[in-house]
Scaffold this motif. Sequence first.
Motif, PDB file in Angstrom:
ATOM      1  N   LEU A  19     -50.300  22.593 -26.791  1.00  0.00           N
ATOM      2  CA  LEU A  19     -50.283  22.718 -28.259  1.00  0.00           C
ATOM      3  C   LEU A  19     -49.093  23.536 -28.736  1.00  0.00           C
ATOM      4  O   LEU A  19     -48.399  23.149 -29.686  1.00  0.00           O
ATOM      5  CB  LEU A  19     -51.581  23.368 -28.736  1.00  0.00           C
ATOM      6  N   GLN A  20     -48.834  24.658 -28.080  1.00  0.00           N
ATOM      7  CA  GLN A  20     -47.736  25.529 -28.500  1.00  0.00           C
ATOM      8  C   GLN A  20     -46.377  24.904 -28.219  1.00  0.00           C
ATOM      9  O   GLN A  20     -45.449  25.011 -29.019  1.00  0.00           O
ATOM     10  CB  GLN A  20     -47.841  26.897 -27.795  1.00  0.00           C
ATOM     11  N   GLU A  21     -46.261  24.250 -27.076  1.00  0.00           N
ATOM     12  CA  GLU A  21     -44.989  23.624 -26.721  1.00  0.00           C
ATOM     13  C   GLU A  21     -44.664  22.458 -27.658  1.00  0.00           C
ATOM     14  O   GLU A  21     -43.509  22.210 -27.973  1.00  0.00           O
ATOM     15  CB  GLU A  21     -45.025  23.140 -25.269  1.00  0.00           C
ATOM     16  N   GLN A  22     -45.682  21.782 -28.117  1.00  0.00           N
ATOM     17  CA  GLN A  22     -45.463  20.684 -29.052  1.00  0.00           C
ATOM     18  C   GLN A  22     -44.935  21.194 -30.393  1.00  0.00           C
ATOM     19  O   GLN A  22     -44.156  20.527 -31.057  1.00  0.00           O
ATOM     20  CB  GLN A  22     -46.764  19.916 -29.265  1.00  0.00           C
ATOM     21  N   LYS A  23     -45.330  22.425 -30.762  1.00  0.00           N
ATOM     22  CA  LYS A  23     -44.939  22.992 -32.054  1.00  0.00           C
ATOM     23  C   LYS A  23     -43.489  23.485 -32.063  1.00  0.00           C
ATOM     24  O   LYS A  23     -42.750  23.259 -33.011  1.00  0.00           O
ATOM     25  CB  LYS A  23     -45.869  24.140 -32.427  1.00  0.00           C
ATOM     26  N   HIS A  24     -43.075  24.195 -30.999  1.00  0.00           N
ATOM     27  CA  HIS A  24     -41.733  24.793 -31.040  1.00  0.00           C
ATOM     28  C   HIS A  24     -40.855  24.492 -29.830  1.00  0.00           C
ATOM     29  O   HIS A  24     -39.703  24.917 -29.779  1.00  0.00           O
ATOM     30  CB  HIS A  24     -41.833  26.313 -31.219  1.00  0.00           C
TER      31      HIS A  24
END
Length: 204
Positions: A19-24
């Motif tokens: 989830l976090q890697e997809q965001k930034h």
Amino acid sequence: MRLTTRGRYAVTALLDLALQEQKHELAVSLSDIAKRQEISISYLEQLFSKLRKKGLVVSTRGASGGYHIAKPINEISIMTIISAVDESVDARACEGKGNCQDGAMCLTHDLWNGLSEQIENYLSTVTLDTLINRQIIREISERQILMVEDMQHKDQSAVNPMTDAPVLQRAKHSTTKVSNISNNHSLADNSKTLKQNSGENLLA
């Protein structure tokens, strides 16, 4: 069914990472995952060591180091993650050996065997991509991020209360200053009145 903390935490941590890697698209640190998911860093280090060996994550060093997902998320099933940390979803007491009752198969062996197969088949069809596209999971992720940010703000406020204090605290400090100024004016007025009365008494 036996699915221990290790299997559940591995899935949770890898989902958070996705989830976090997809965001930034930046490396995600274990300390950040630990705060959001309330898992100890030492436990995460053990899990990610296994996940790295199985080729599910890669790590980067440096000030902005952390972890990345090593494969397309639509190719990483939940069952793959569970297996990577040496876990299973076996509902059978005999772990499939068929020696449930005095070395022989028990009456319900076939039932639990079928359940184990159903669970494994289901978790093999659910991928990280499946989960991160669910609205409820995105909402929970946002809540967790805000929760951590709020905790960090409170910690900063405790260290430097005047800089990061809530508006109410700053307003209280401002009110105290105004009150002190008002008191000083009152003292000055009282002193002036006393002088005038003294002068009038002398003239009399």
